[in-house]
Design a protein around this motif. Structure first.
Motif, PDB file in Angstrom:
ATOM      1  N   PHE B 201       0.675  -1.106  -0.101  1.00 14.48           N
ATOM      2  CA  PHE B 201       0.032  -0.204  -0.290  1.00 14.48           C
ATOM      3  C   PHE B 201       0.808   1.489   0.023  1.00 14.48           C
ATOM      4  O   PHE B 201       0.276   2.243   0.263  1.00 14.48           O
ATOM      5  CB  PHE B 201      -1.068  -0.021   1.120  1.00 14.48           C
ATOM      6  CG  PHE B 201      -2.069  -1.134   0.931  1.00 14.48           C
ATOM      7  CD1 PHE B 201      -2.006  -2.223   1.463  1.00 14.48           C
ATOM      8  CD2 PHE B 201      -3.161  -0.841   0.022  1.00 14.48           C
ATOM      9  CE1 PHE B 201      -3.181  -3.395   1.032  1.00 14.48           C
ATOM     10  CE2 PHE B 201      -3.926  -1.603  -0.109  1.00 14.48           C
ATOM     11  CZ  PHE B 201      -4.090  -3.031   0.248  1.00 14.48           C
ATOM     12  N   ASP B 202       2.233   1.183  -0.278  1.00 16.53           N
ATOM     13  CA  ASP B 202       2.904   2.522  -0.537  1.00 16.53           C
ATOM     14  C   ASP B 202       3.081   2.290  -2.133  1.00 16.53           C
ATOM     15  O   ASP B 202       4.285   2.171  -2.433  1.00 16.53           O
ATOM     16  CB  ASP B 202       4.351   2.429   0.223  1.00 16.53           C
ATOM     17  CG  ASP B 202       5.182   3.683  -0.297  1.00 16.53           C
ATOM     18  OD1 ASP B 202       6.464   3.266   0.238  1.00 16.53           O
ATOM     19  OD2 ASP B 202       4.509   4.259  -0.521  1.00 16.53           O
ATOM     20  N   ASN B 203       1.903   2.313  -2.831  1.00 20.43           N
ATOM     21  CA  ASN B 203       2.069   2.203  -4.333  1.00 20.43           C
ATOM     22  C   ASN B 203       2.668   1.065  -4.711  1.00 20.43           C
ATOM     23  O   ASN B 203       3.615   1.208  -5.579  1.00 20.43           O
ATOM     24  CB  ASN B 203       2.746   3.471  -4.880  1.00 20.43           C
ATOM     25  CG  ASN B 203       1.590   4.338  -5.401  1.00 20.43           C
ATOM     26  OD1 ASN B 203       0.876   3.979  -6.152  1.00 20.43           O
ATOM     27  ND2 ASN B 203       1.698   5.672  -5.046  1.00 20.43           N
ATOM     28  N   VAL B 204       2.540  -0.030  -4.129  1.00 18.78           N
ATOM     29  CA  VAL B 204       3.188  -1.391  -4.546  1.00 18.78           C
ATOM     30  C   VAL B 204       4.724  -1.008  -4.737  1.00 18.78           C
ATOM     31  O   VAL B 204       5.288  -1.384  -5.659  1.00 18.78           O
ATOM     32  CB  VAL B 204       2.716  -1.793  -5.851  1.00 18.78           C
ATOM     33  CG1 VAL B 204       3.034  -3.215  -5.970  1.00 18.78           C
ATOM     34  CG2 VAL B 204       1.175  -1.832  -5.891  1.00 18.78           C
TER      35      VAL B 204
END
Lengths: 410, 498
Positions: B201-204
């Protein structure tokens, strides 16, 4: 409902973090002039940080947190004016600063941005209630409840019911909030304390004490719960204990309400010199707020009506009414006018403050004293009896005055 | 008297907030997170040690840090918790198991328990929760029959640590209860889910792209959840009340999902008639298949998703699976990760394959009946026997006993999901994942299958790193078999109370 990051004990990570990463998901519907994907993602991240600062501000009452929150939220909106959580955050901030009209504007925008979502209603409902738009507030609150029964909505229903005099219903709703619990211990302690306050208002001191102590078990040293216990002490005549607790609290967190409570306890204990010093501090706070153009609270206007210059109290009460035409401000107006020697208008305002059915003993006391000064004997007896029936120990200073007034009237 | 500092007063004057009652307004909390109601995972499988039964593991209260005392996690006494079964394929429940909880606390103490709790009835265990089970039969979504099948079952307490619970398992195992021909368990367990949430969830932001080489951090390591785990004979849930004869039987497949309901209050009715003002029950959370809510449903629709029944998923949400945003994100990944040579080619439109997997079921494997509606339920064909050598990739690893045919604890939901959305079923096989291949703790080979929770006293939340390994081919995982595993060495346990 889904996956959550393991959060710290104090800060909750709002649900938005799960769509922060996905960027495109935060663009809600409207496609006119959309921000670029990069801006949308950046805005979402800033909004999330801003909301975390707001929660920190709740817990610490450190004004720097509000300033930080505002900076982050404004940057978020610069990047993406349609970011829902930044909009809600700005509304929350406005309400915390008692700028309820600004809060309402943000609340309405948030609802438009987030149709079918529950969280815009946190700001919208609070603003509508404080602005005295009770019909609109009821509709909004029912919509919020229909979308999402949880701690946030149950707690708001409780307050609304309390203003309408439904204390049983208010207690039931707050018990649901407590049972639902939340991600953040401070939130749970907060509603637990409100439950204690409700029990105290109903004169159920045992239940109130248990609620406050449970809140303290949630969050050690939780100030509002300590204040609640101090008020119970004051109500049952243990003024020395109450004063000691208030003083400790005020040393670290001199919020106006706490300072005034300390002063009144000192007054009730006969420590007039101390009370005068404490009231002087409350006065300084008031003047500083005025100098900064901050919105003052109705309780500050009442403080001046009780212990200062009543005509100044009328001016201050009028300010609170103009900022927030709620029953709370109406009570401040009524009391200021009564103390300033205009009990007829004071009584009219007092009736207005009670129009929803509010049963707060102090408010009933104000109405009773106004009626008495205005020569409305039956009404005065009715209001004063109601206050004492609600809670015979509702205030160490006012309850005895209410009893004496009743004796004279009967 | 100590002078109140003017500096403090100045600081206070800047704060317009007053938190006490009698203040100018309430600042009710705005955080809408609701862990006690939040479904975090739903599993359904045929257990090797109970091949004629349906086992459902439904988890709530996500991300529980065991060291969260005194606020130990519990079910909400005022909510209703459900496990629903659809055996007709219309997306509405036909059989529902409803769980209702009740807590007791001593009036004079805030401690969960005194030291040395030895059994679940031990008076030293001060904070107790119990539950009852109501089994409902429904037709077209309306309850036609209901029966309370059990009362006063104990909930396994949260594991505070070895001083409170010298032998925690001994206490928790007493919460395993037989009811009729079924088994039930409710209470705290180790969270079976494993994922590098921080990366995902950190932009993958994969730690070791493209995510099939290990190296991920299991952010859920050592976290706990509250589970309701049940195991009932197949005949209790099939359409015709008969056991399942084999995978091709008409009654073989059922759809499973878990949900939570709360009371929706009527804000005020002028007469303060509070019994009526209690209002009706509203669903606030539901979960069938993995990652549907998180990764297919956009933010603007999530509250609607949580409130609705799977029966309307086709008309409401199918379009988000046909053109999934996540596929676009997969395609953007190489550029974002600086590996632009890699071209992932995840199909971004016409994703009827995802509709099959997540909503209607796969023909010949786990469709309910001949004409099933599109509904987000976890569909399990109870006639497919448990795998001899399970593959954590489930169906795309050639293992028909794994996700999306039900979901086992060890199925690697994240990697499967990424590869499915990447287009595996359409022939586009990408070797992507989150770099975490297994749970930090081994699962049990017997009910309730999820391992005992870490104690609040010695836990290491989110610290297990997957050992690096050779690249795993898409859907194929010979290197990391499911089964009893050696967990990463843990911090030493605290002092034991004799």
């Amino acid at each position: 409902m889904g996956r959550r990051l393991a959060s710290g004990r104090v800060l909750a990570v709002p649900a938005v973090v799960f769509v922060v990463a996905l960027g495109a998901f935060t663009a809600l519907g409207d496609t006119a002039q959309p921000a670029s994907r990069g801006e949308v993602v950046a805005a979402a991240s800033l909004a999330q940080k801003g909301q975390a600062q707001l929660q920190r501000a709740r817990e610490s009452a450190d004004p720097a947190n509000y300033a930080r929150a505002e900076a982050l939220l404004r940057r978020a909106l610069d990047r993406d004016p349609k970011n829902l959580d930044a909009t809600i955050g700005m509304g929350t901030l406005a309400l915390a600063r008692h700028d309820f009209r600004e809060g309402l504007r943000y609340g309405k925008t948030a609802r438009r941005l987030g149709r079918d979502l529950a969280r815009p209603y946190t700001v919208l409902v609070d603003a509508q209630v404080e602005l005295g738009n009770y019909q609109a507030a009821r509709r909004s609150l029912q919509e919020m409840m229909d979308l999402r029964p949880n701690l946030a909505s149950y707690a708001r229903v409780s307050y609304f019911r309390e203003l309408h005099g439904d204390l049983d219903g208010a207690t039931e709703a707050m018990a649901l909030a407590v049972s639902a619990g939340g991600q953040v211990p401070e939130n749970v302690a907060y509603v637990q304390t409100l439950l204690g306050d409700l029990e105290a208002t109903r004169g159920r001191s045992g239940a109130a004490r248990r609620a406050y102590e449970t809140a303290l078990a949630q969050v050690a040293g939780y100030v509002p719960a300590r204040v609640g216990l101090a008020e119970l002490d004051g109500a049952s005549g243990r003024l020395d204990e109450a004063i000691a607790t208030y003083r400790e609290i005020v040393d670290r967190l001199p919020l106006p309400g706490y300072v005034i409570a300390l002063g009144e306890a000192e007054l009730a204990a006969g420590r007039t010199a101390s009370a005068r010093e404490t009231f002087a501090l409350a006065d300084v706070q008031l003047r500083l707020a005025a100098a900064q153009g901050d919105n003052i609270e109705p309780l500050q206007a009442r403080f001046v009506a009780d212990h200062g210059d009543p005509s100044r109290a009328v001016r201050l009460a009028r300010q609170t009414w103009e900022a927030a035409p709620s029953v709370r401000s109406a009570d401040a107006m009524g009391w200021a006018l009564t103390r300033a020697g205009d009990p007829e208008r004071g009584l009219a305002w007092a009736r207005r403050s009670l129009k929803l059915g509010w049963q707060e003993p102090t408010v009933l006391y104000h109405a009773g004293m106004a009626a008495r000064a205005a020569g409305e004997r039956d009404e005065a007896i009715s209001f004063l009896e109601a206050a004492l029936e609600r809670n015979p120990d509702f205030s160490p200073v006012r309850a005895p005055k209410a009893r004496r007034a009743l004796e004279e009237l009967r | 008297m100590k002078k109140l500092s003017v500096a403090a007063a100045l600081a206070a004057a800047l704060i317009a907030v007053s938190l006490s009652s009698g203040s100018s307004h309430r600042e009710a909390p705005n955080i809408m997170l609701d862990p006690a109601a939040d479904n975090t995972d739903t599993y359904a499988f045929t257990a090797p040690d109970a091949p004629d039964a349906l086992t459902v593991v439904a988890n709530w209260v996500p991300g529980g840090n065991p060291a969260n005392g005194p606020n130990f996690f519990r079910f909400d006494d005022r909510a209703r918790y459900y496990i629903h079964i659809d055996n007709t394929g219309d997306g509405k429940p036909d059989i529902s198991y409803r769980y209702e909880f009740k807590s007791t606390f001593p009036s004079d103490s805030y401690r969960q328990g005194l030291p040395g709790v030895r059994s679940i009835d031990d008076p030293r265990l001060q904070e107790k929760q119990s539950y009852r089970i109501v089994r409902e039969e429904l037709e077209d979504g309306e309850v036609t029959r209901k029966r309370t099948i059990a009362r006063d079952l104990p909930v396994a307490p949260s594991n505070a640590g070895p001083k409170t619970f010298p032998d925690y398992d001994q206490v928790a195992n007493q919460a395993i209860r037989d009811v009729g021909d079924g088994k039930y368990f409710a209470g705290q367990r180790d969270d079976a889910f494993f994922i590098d949430l921080g990366a995902a969830f950190d932009n993958v932001n994969l730690r070791v792209p493209p995510g099939n080489l290990g190296g991920g951090t299991d952010t859920q390591a050592d976290t706990s959840i509250q589970t309701i785990t049940m195991q009932v004979p197949e005949a209790d849930v099939t359409r015709d009340g008969e056991p399942v004869s084999g995978p091709d039987a008409d009654n073989a497949t059922v759809g499973v999902w878990a949900a939570t309901e709360r009371r929706k209050l009527e804000v005020t009715n002028g007469r303060f008639d509070n019994k009526r003002a209690r209002g009706s029950w509203v669903q606030v959370s539901r979960l069938g298949n993995i990652l549907v809510n998180e990764l297919f449903i956009p933010a603007s629709e999530k509250d609607q998703f949580n409130k609705t029944t799977p029966a309307t998923d086709g008309e409401r949400f199918k379009r988000f699976l046909l053109e999934p945003e996540f596929a676009k994100q997969i395609n953007n990944l190489p550029e974002e990760l600086g590996v632009s040579a890699l071209d992932l080619k995840a199909p971004e439109t016409d994703r009827d394959d995802l509709v099959d997997v997540f909503l209607t079921g796969i023909e010949g494997l786990n469709q309910i009946g001949d004409d099933p509606v599109a509904a987000d339920t976890l569909k399990i064909n109870m006639g497919v026997p448990p795998a001899q050598t399970p593959n954590r990739f489930g169906l795309i690893g050639g293992d028909r006993a794994g996700f999306p045919n039900g979901r086992r604890l060890a199925d690697d939901a994240t990697d499967i999901y990424v590869q499915l959305v990447g287009g595996f079923m359409k022939g586009n096989k990408i070797p992507a994942g989150d770099g975490v291949d297994q749970n930090d703790k081994p699962f049990l080979d017997r009910f309730p299958y999820q391992s005992s929770p870490s104690s609040g006293y010695d836990q290491a939340v989110g610290r297990r790193v997957e050992p690096p390994h050779a690249p795993t081919l898409p859907g194929n995982d010979p290197q990391v078999p499911i089964g009893p595993q050696v967990p990463t060495p843990r911090p030493p346990a605290g002092p034991q109370v004799p």
